[in-house]
Enzyme design. Sequence first.
Site, PDB file in Angstrom:
ATOM      1  N   TRP A  92     -15.558  -1.797   7.401  1.00  0.00           N
ATOM      2  CA  TRP A  92     -14.784  -0.753   6.707  1.00  0.00           C
ATOM      3  C   TRP A  92     -13.754  -0.292   7.731  1.00  0.00           C
ATOM      4  O   TRP A  92     -14.104   0.378   8.712  1.00  0.00           O
ATOM      5  CB  TRP A  92     -15.711   0.380   6.279  1.00  0.00           C
ATOM      6  CG  TRP A  92     -15.005   1.599   5.775  1.00  0.00           C
ATOM      7  CD1 TRP A  92     -14.645   2.697   6.499  1.00  0.00           C
ATOM      8  CD2 TRP A  92     -14.555   1.844   4.449  1.00  0.00           C
ATOM      9  NE1 TRP A  92     -14.006   3.608   5.705  1.00  0.00           N
ATOM     10  CE2 TRP A  92     -13.934   3.130   4.434  1.00  0.00           C
ATOM     11  CE3 TRP A  92     -14.615   1.150   3.255  1.00  0.00           C
ATOM     12  CZ2 TRP A  92     -13.391   3.704   3.302  1.00  0.00           C
ATOM     13  CZ3 TRP A  92     -14.062   1.722   2.118  1.00  0.00           C
ATOM     14  CH2 TRP A  92     -13.455   2.964   2.134  1.00  0.00           C
ATOM     15  N   CYS A 148     -19.320   0.481   8.017  1.00  0.00           N
ATOM     16  CA  CYS A 148     -19.542  -0.954   8.196  1.00  0.00           C
ATOM     17  C   CYS A 148     -21.010  -1.289   7.947  1.00  0.00           C
ATOM     18  O   CYS A 148     -21.893  -0.462   8.046  1.00  0.00           O
ATOM     19  CB  CYS A 148     -19.174  -1.355   9.615  1.00  0.00           C
ATOM     20  SG  CYS A 148     -17.500  -0.873  10.048  1.00  0.00           S
ATOM     21  N   GLU A 191     -11.613  23.731  -6.706  1.00  0.00           N
ATOM     22  CA  GLU A 191     -12.383  22.516  -6.433  1.00  0.00           C
ATOM     23  C   GLU A 191     -13.784  22.640  -7.026  1.00  0.00           C
ATOM     24  O   GLU A 191     -14.308  21.689  -7.602  1.00  0.00           O
ATOM     25  CB  GLU A 191     -12.446  22.258  -4.925  1.00  0.00           C
ATOM     26  CG  GLU A 191     -13.327  21.104  -4.516  1.00  0.00           C
ATOM     27  CD  GLU A 191     -12.960  19.775  -5.178  1.00  0.00           C
ATOM     28  OE1 GLU A 191     -11.866  19.670  -5.753  1.00  0.00           O
ATOM     29  OE2 GLU A 191     -13.806  18.854  -5.152  1.00  0.00           O
ATOM     30  N   HIS A 201      -5.218  39.995 -16.415  1.00  0.00           N
ATOM     31  CA  HIS A 201      -3.972  39.788 -17.184  1.00  0.00           C
ATOM     32  C   HIS A 201      -4.198  38.851 -18.365  1.00  0.00           C
ATOM     33  O   HIS A 201      -3.284  38.137 -18.778  1.00  0.00           O
ATOM     34  CB  HIS A 201      -2.882  39.242 -16.246  1.00  0.00           C
ATOM     35  CG  HIS A 201      -2.542  40.186 -15.142  1.00  0.00           C
ATOM     36  ND1 HIS A 201      -1.833  41.348 -15.328  1.00  0.00           N
ATOM     37  CD2 HIS A 201      -2.882  40.179 -13.830  1.00  0.00           C
ATOM     38  CE1 HIS A 201      -1.713  41.994 -14.190  1.00  0.00           C
ATOM     39  NE2 HIS A 201      -2.323  41.308 -13.253  1.00  0.00           N
ATOM     40  N   GLU A 209     -16.411  17.871 -14.052  1.00  0.00           N
ATOM     41  CA  GLU A 209     -16.331  16.401 -14.117  1.00  0.00           C
ATOM     42  C   GLU A 209     -17.692  15.734 -14.058  1.00  0.00           C
ATOM     43  O   GLU A 209     -17.826  14.590 -14.475  1.00  0.00           O
ATOM     44  CB  GLU A 209     -15.429  15.865 -13.017  1.00  0.00           C
ATOM     45  CG  GLU A 209     -15.937  15.989 -11.606  1.00  0.00           C
ATOM     46  CD  GLU A 209     -15.008  15.289 -10.612  1.00  0.00           C
ATOM     47  OE1 GLU A 209     -14.403  14.268 -10.947  1.00  0.00           O
ATOM     48  OE2 GLU A 209     -14.907  15.780  -9.483  1.00  0.00           O
ATOM     49  N   LYS A 255     -15.519  20.108  -9.826  1.00  0.00           N
ATOM     50  CA  LYS A 255     -16.812  19.438  -9.612  1.00  0.00           C
ATOM     51  C   LYS A 255     -17.734  19.671 -10.814  1.00  0.00           C
ATOM     52  O   LYS A 255     -18.331  18.743 -11.343  1.00  0.00           O
ATOM     53  CB  LYS A 255     -17.483  19.978  -8.341  1.00  0.00           C
ATOM     54  CG  LYS A 255     -16.891  19.465  -7.058  1.00  0.00           C
ATOM     55  CD  LYS A 255     -17.289  18.072  -6.746  1.00  0.00           C
ATOM     56  CE  LYS A 255     -16.279  16.995  -6.930  1.00  0.00           C
ATOM     57  NZ  LYS A 255     -14.891  17.114  -6.728  1.00  0.00           N
ATOM     58  N   ARG A 276     -21.785  -0.261   0.601  1.00  0.00           N
ATOM     59  CA  ARG A 276     -21.207   0.651   1.591  1.00  0.00           C
ATOM     60  C   ARG A 276     -19.692   0.528   1.646  1.00  0.00           C
ATOM     61  O   ARG A 276     -19.020   1.292   2.309  1.00  0.00           O
ATOM     62  CB  ARG A 276     -21.800   0.364   2.986  1.00  0.00           C
ATOM     63  CG  ARG A 276     -23.302   0.527   3.065  1.00  0.00           C
ATOM     64  CD  ARG A 276     -23.850  -0.107   4.331  1.00  0.00           C
ATOM     65  NE  ARG A 276     -23.365   0.543   5.507  1.00  0.00           N
ATOM     66  CZ  ARG A 276     -23.977   1.579   6.086  1.00  0.00           C
ATOM     67  NH1 ARG A 276     -25.066   2.060   5.559  1.00  0.00           N
ATOM     68  NH2 ARG A 276     -23.501   2.142   7.176  1.00  0.00           N
ATOM     69  N   LYS A 309     -13.112   6.064 -10.357  1.00  0.00           N
ATOM     70  CA  LYS A 309     -13.083   6.525  -8.956  1.00  0.00           C
ATOM     71  C   LYS A 309     -11.656   6.524  -8.420  1.00  0.00           C
ATOM     72  O   LYS A 309     -11.262   7.423  -7.721  1.00  0.00           O
ATOM     73  CB  LYS A 309     -13.957   5.624  -8.077  1.00  0.00           C
ATOM     74  CG  LYS A 309     -13.994   6.049  -6.612  1.00  0.00           C
ATOM     75  CD  LYS A 309     -14.512   7.457  -6.444  1.00  0.00           C
ATOM     76  CE  LYS A 309     -14.439   7.965  -5.027  1.00  0.00           C
ATOM     77  NZ  LYS A 309     -14.727   9.409  -4.912  1.00  0.00           N
ATOM     78  N   ASN A 328     -20.389  -0.537  14.343  1.00  0.00           N
ATOM     79  CA  ASN A 328     -20.106   0.446  13.299  1.00  0.00           C
ATOM     80  C   ASN A 328     -19.871   1.760  14.022  1.00  0.00           C
ATOM     81  O   ASN A 328     -20.703   2.202  14.805  1.00  0.00           O
ATOM     82  CB  ASN A 328     -21.292   0.575  12.332  1.00  0.00           C
ATOM     83  CG  ASN A 328     -21.011   1.631  11.255  1.00  0.00           C
ATOM     84  OD1 ASN A 328     -19.862   2.000  11.041  1.00  0.00           O
ATOM     85  ND2 ASN A 328     -22.056   2.113  10.600  1.00  0.00           N
ATOM     86  N   GLY A 329     -18.710   2.372  13.795  1.00  0.00           N
ATOM     87  CA  GLY A 329     -18.417   3.651  14.454  1.00  0.00           C
ATOM     88  C   GLY A 329     -17.003   3.638  15.009  1.00  0.00           C
ATOM     89  O   GLY A 329     -16.160   2.841  14.606  1.00  0.00           O
TER      90      GLY A 329
HETATM   91  C1  AGP Z   1     -12.398  14.139  -7.596  1.00  0.00           C
HETATM   92  O1  AGP Z   1     -13.750  14.558  -7.739  1.00  0.00           O
HETATM   93  C2  AGP Z   1     -11.961  13.291  -8.742  1.00  0.00           C
HETATM   94  N1  AGP Z   1     -12.754  12.139  -8.838  1.00  0.00           N
HETATM   95  C3  AGP Z   1     -10.463  13.023  -8.806  1.00  0.00           C
HETATM   96  O2  AGP Z   1      -9.863  14.247  -9.122  1.00  0.00           O
HETATM   97  C4  AGP Z   1      -9.766  12.498  -7.518  1.00  0.00           C
HETATM   98  O3  AGP Z   1      -9.797  13.477  -6.524  1.00  0.00           O
HETATM   99  C5  AGP Z   1      -8.306  12.180  -7.868  1.00  0.00           C
HETATM  100  O4  AGP Z   1      -8.290  11.151  -8.827  1.00  0.00           O
HETATM  101  C6  AGP Z   1      -7.473  11.760  -6.653  1.00  0.00           C
HETATM  102  O5  AGP Z   1      -7.985  10.566  -6.132  1.00  0.00           O
HETATM  103  P1  AGP Z   1      -7.457  10.081  -4.688  1.00  0.00           P
HETATM  104  O6  AGP Z   1      -7.876  11.113  -3.707  1.00  0.00           O
HETATM  105  O7  AGP Z   1      -8.116   8.754  -4.456  1.00  0.00           O
HETATM  106  O8  AGP Z   1      -5.958   9.978  -4.772  1.00  0.00           O
END
Ligand code: AGP
Length: 611
Positions: free
Chosen positions: A79, A2, A484, A507, A491, A488, A27, A606, A105-106
Site C-alpha cells: 500500500w 501492506c 460530520e 431562526h 449514511e 455518519k 487490506r 466507497k 510495512n510502515g
Molecule cells: C463519508 O463517510 C462518505 N462515505 C462520503 O461522504 C465520502 O467522504 C465522500 O464521497 C468523499 O470521498 P473522498 O474522500 O474519497 O473524496
Amino acid sequence: MCGIMGYIGKGNAIPVIVDGLARLEYRGYDSAGIAVYRPDNDASEAYLQVTKKKGRLADMVDALGDAPASQLGIGHTRWATHGVPSDKNAHPHTDCSGNIALIHNGIIENYAPLRKQLMLEGHDFVSETDTEVMVHLIEKYYEDSLEEAVRKALGAVYGSFAIVVISAQEPDKIIAAKKASPMIVGLGEGENYLASDIPAILGRTKKVYIIEDNEFVILTADSVTISDFEGNPVEKEIFEVTWDLELAEKGGFEHFMLKEIHEQPEAIRKTIAGRINDGMVDFADLDFNDVLKKINKIFIVACGTAYHAGLVGRLAIEKLAGIPVETDIASEFRYRKVLWQPDDLMIVISQSGETADTLAALREAKSHGIKVLAVTNVVGSAVAREADRVIYTHAGPEIAVASTKAYSTQLVVMYLLAIYMANIRQSYDQDKLKGLTHEMCYLDTMVEQVLKENDALKALAGKYRDVQDTFFLGRGLDYAVAMEGALKLKEISYVHAEAYAAGELKHGPLALIHQDVPVLALITQDKLVDKSMSNIKEVKARGAVVIAICKENLQESCQECDEQILLPRVNPLLAPIISVVPLQVFSYYMALYRGADVDKPRNLAKSVTVE
Ligand code: AGP
C-alpha cells in the site's frame, strides 16, 4: 496497510506465500512481490529469485509462472506511502548484491538522510521507497551474521516498521523485527510462518505468537527465537486462533468500520510521523514555501466527510495562518463564478483521490492557473497526480464506506498545514504554535481514551435505536463536527440527522424539536459554552432529550443535559479529532441495532467516481 508473508520449512514456500497474500488482499494494495531462495547448483551460486509487479497479486503470480518449489521465501502486497505504485517500488527490495531481500510495512521516517549517506557510500538505489534504505543498511553492516546486521540496522532507523529479511548466504532462517506495524508468527510442524495479520495463516495453523513492539524474531523450520532489539530473550504465550476468516480480516472486530474507528490512534500517529522535527511542523519536503508564503486566499473544496474536514481546516488556517479561506462542496463549486486571484491556492481533500466532483474542481482551478495542494490517502491517485503538491494521510486502506480514520487523519494534515503556514508566515505566537504542535503528539492517546467509552456509547445507541429524527448542534468547530456526526448517523443507520449551527436553530428549525427528537450537542469550545448552553435550554424547553459530547472541564456547564459523554481536556482548536469519535461509535451501534449493513450501506459507494 501492506500485507506481509514469510515461510520457512519442509513445504513449498510459493503457494503458502501467494495464498497468504491473497487472504490479506482486503487490506488494500497496489503492487505485489515475492522472493524465494534458490540453492546453489552446478550452474550457479545460491541466489534469491525476486518477482514483483505493480497491480494485482494475480499479475505477480503470472510473472512468477511455473516456478520450482522453494523452502524459504517472503512475499508482500504494497500500500504505497513513499513512491508511486510501480514494479520498481514494489517489495521485496534487495541489497546491491541481490543476496539480501527485505519486505516492510510502515514508514522509515529518517530514510532521506540515510539514503543520501548510503548513496555516498556507493549503494545503488533502484526505487523511490523509504523501505529500500533498510536493506542497504543491512548490507552495510553484514559481515557473517544476518541477525547482527539487522540488529545494527534497526539502531540506525526510526519510524514504524514490520520488516522481514532473508539472505541467500543464510537460507536456514528468516529474520523479522516489529515496531508499530502489525506482525504475527504462525507455528507449524517442521515449518513456520510470518505474517502481518492472522488471516494470512488461517487454515495452516491455529498457534500464533502476536509480536509486540521492539521484538526481534529468528525463524527456522523447527524453531522460533524471540528477543528484544538488544538481544534479551522474550517469553511469549501462544495465542490459539478461534476466528474464522471473515472475523480475522476484521482483526476480531465485527465490521471494518469499527476496526477502522479503533485504528484511528495508529493512523494519527502514522500521519504525524516524520512531520514534526525539533518540536516544529516540517513540510519543507513539500518544496512549496514560496507559494505558501504569498497566498492571499485559499479555496478548500471536497465532498462528504472530506468536506467536513475542510470546514475544520478552514477555521484552523484562518486562526493560525491569518489567510482567508472559503470552503465549498465540490459539486457546487464548479458552477460558481469564482473570482480567482493570481495568488489563490486550492486545497482539495479526498480519501480515495478519485472523487469525480473533487477532481473536476481541481481541474477547474488548474485551468485558471491556480496552484492546487491535494490531501489524499491514496498514493498515485488522480488528485495526487494532477495537483501541484500532495500531502498524504497515512490512514491505510479504508474499507468501510463510512469514512472514519480518513477523516481524523485529514484533520491531522489540516492542523499540521495550518501550523506550518503560521510558522513560515510568522502569523501566530511562536510559543503557542509550539504548544499546539506538542499537544498534537498526544491526540492518539486522547482518542484511545475516548474509545474506552465504547460500551457507554453502545448503551446510548440501544436507548435511542428507534428514533426517526435527530439533531446535531454545535458552534464554531463544534458545528463542523456536528455536520460530520450527522452524516455518519444518516449514511449507516438511515436515521434522519440534521446538523445545525446552535445559534441558528431559533431562526426556524426549532419548530422541528419535540420530545422524540434527541439532540446531540457538541460542547468543546470553552469560550462558547455559555452560548451553547442557552441553545440547549431552548431545545430542552421543547421537550428534547440532550446528549452532550463535552470536555470534562466543561461538565459542570452541561449538568442540564440528559446524557453526557465526557472527552479529555484538549486545546479547543484540536477538539474535533477527539469529539468526532463518540459520534462515529454511536452511529456504528445505531446502525447495528437497526440491522443496517454497516460496512456497505444501501445506495452508497466507497469512491464516487461519477458526477
Ligand atoms: C463519508 O463517510 C462518505 N462515505 C462520503 O461522504 C465520502 O467522504 C465522500 O464521497 C468523499 O470521498 P473522498 O474522500 O474519497 O473524496
